[in-house]
Design a protein around this motif. Sequence first.
Motif, PDB file in Angstrom:
ATOM      1  N   LEU A   1       0.865  -1.169   0.000  1.00  0.00           N
ATOM      2  CA  LEU A   1       0.000   0.000   0.000  1.00  0.00           C
ATOM      3  C   LEU A   1       0.905   1.224   0.000  1.00  0.00           C
ATOM      4  O   LEU A   1       1.961   1.223   0.647  1.00  0.00           O
ATOM      5  CB  LEU A   1      -0.895   0.008   1.247  1.00  0.00           C
ATOM      6  CG  LEU A   1      -1.838  -1.188   1.408  1.00  0.00           C
ATOM      7  CD1 LEU A   1      -2.546  -1.118   2.756  1.00  0.00           C
ATOM      8  CD2 LEU A   1      -2.854  -1.236   0.274  1.00  0.00           C
ATOM      9  N   ALA A   2       0.524   2.275  -0.720  1.00  0.00           N
ATOM     10  CA  ALA A   2       1.405   3.437  -0.836  1.00  0.00           C
ATOM     11  C   ALA A   2       0.597   4.717  -0.939  1.00  0.00           C
ATOM     12  O   ALA A   2      -0.537   4.726  -1.424  1.00  0.00           O
ATOM     13  CB  ALA A   2       2.319   3.296  -2.047  1.00  0.00           C
ATOM     14  N   GLN A   3       1.213   5.791  -0.488  1.00  0.00           N
ATOM     15  CA  GLN A   3       0.600   7.122  -0.579  1.00  0.00           C
ATOM     16  C   GLN A   3       1.684   8.122  -0.975  1.00  0.00           C
ATOM     17  O   GLN A   3       2.800   8.090  -0.467  1.00  0.00           O
ATOM     18  CB  GLN A   3       0.012   7.538   0.773  1.00  0.00           C
ATOM     19  CG  GLN A   3      -0.483   8.982   0.827  1.00  0.00           C
ATOM     20  CD  GLN A   3      -1.008   9.356   2.193  1.00  0.00           C
ATOM     21  OE1 GLN A   3      -2.155   9.070   2.500  1.00  0.00           O
ATOM     22  NE2 GLN A   3      -0.181   9.983   3.016  1.00  0.00           N
ATOM     23  N   SER A   4       1.343   9.016  -1.908  1.00  0.00           N
ATOM     24  CA  SER A   4       2.278  10.037  -2.377  1.00  0.00           C
ATOM     25  C   SER A   4       1.695  11.427  -2.148  1.00  0.00           C
ATOM     26  O   SER A   4       0.523  11.672  -2.457  1.00  0.00           O
ATOM     27  CB  SER A   4       2.567   9.828  -3.873  1.00  0.00           C
ATOM     28  OG  SER A   4       3.356  10.880  -4.379  1.00  0.00           O
ATOM     29  N   THR A   5       2.502  12.326  -1.600  1.00  0.00           N
ATOM     30  CA  THR A   5       2.096  13.722  -1.404  1.00  0.00           C
ATOM     31  C   THR A   5       3.234  14.622  -1.866  1.00  0.00           C
ATOM     32  O   THR A   5       4.345  14.159  -2.148  1.00  0.00           O
ATOM     33  CB  THR A   5       1.793  14.023   0.077  1.00  0.00           C
ATOM     34  OG1 THR A   5       2.987  13.807   0.852  1.00  0.00           O
ATOM     35  CG2 THR A   5       0.690  13.132   0.611  1.00  0.00           C
ATOM     36  N   SER A   6       2.981  15.921  -1.930  1.00  0.00           N
ATOM     37  CA  SER A   6       4.048  16.854  -2.305  1.00  0.00           C
ATOM     38  C   SER A   6       3.835  18.196  -1.618  1.00  0.00           C
ATOM     39  O   SER A   6       2.702  18.611  -1.360  1.00  0.00           O
ATOM     40  CB  SER A   6       4.092  17.054  -3.827  1.00  0.00           C
ATOM     41  OG  SER A   6       2.893  17.638  -4.296  1.00  0.00           O
TER      42      SER A   6
END
Length: 249
Positions: A49-54
């Motif tokens: 499971l993965a989450q990307s933010t910036s």
Amino acid sequence: MPEMKAAVATEPNADEGRIIKLAVLAVGGQGGGVLADWITDVAERSGYLAQSTSVAGVAQRTGATIYYVEMCRDIGRQPVFALSPSPGDVDILIAAELMEAGRAIMRGFVTADRTTLIASAHRIAAVSEKIEPGDGRAPSAKVLATAENAAKRFIAFDMEKIAAENGSMISASLLGALAGSGALPFARENYEKTILASGRGVKASLAAFAGGYERAGGAKKQPGEPESFAATQSPPLTPPLKGEGDSPA
């Protein structure tokens, strides 16, 4: 009467639910967002499971955008992911230019007991460096020496050159360096499938990926380079990126 045996409680494997924390520092035009999306896709292809933010910076050299990815193995329960990196709590730091590695160290994102630091050794001059007559860049050797001491593992070489030689963007060679480093428990095949699925510039991106992968794995270590592959001299000045708001020197 048969003897009753007490059930033995088994502790869960701590590594199964461990969250891997990865940060990418890149300026506009280097494909940092594409790289973060690729990493997220690779993780999901690998059963994570993965989450990307910036968090966006102000301009090209007054603040890089920080792309942040958290990932963990899918063990049937929903993890709680953070939205931004914290000092002392980053497993992998990818810097798309040498001085961004220096900035990451100054901000406390790189620690000697934990962080794998992957950085391109090429340079893009900051505003303060551009206004100096001639080559006003700060010495690369100081950043390289600091990075060697600050990180648990330091991998640096000119990933921009590899990308340019293959007609691609640095995001592809950075991804290759990440894969070649072995810092993530993912198969090379999943990285390549992610690039193939992007559908744009696939041939060039795969070539740049392969170049970064081989250098990070040591297959093409250049004569005279230390084990980190870090150049000890400043490489030729990279022209400023277009459309980033910096005035030319």
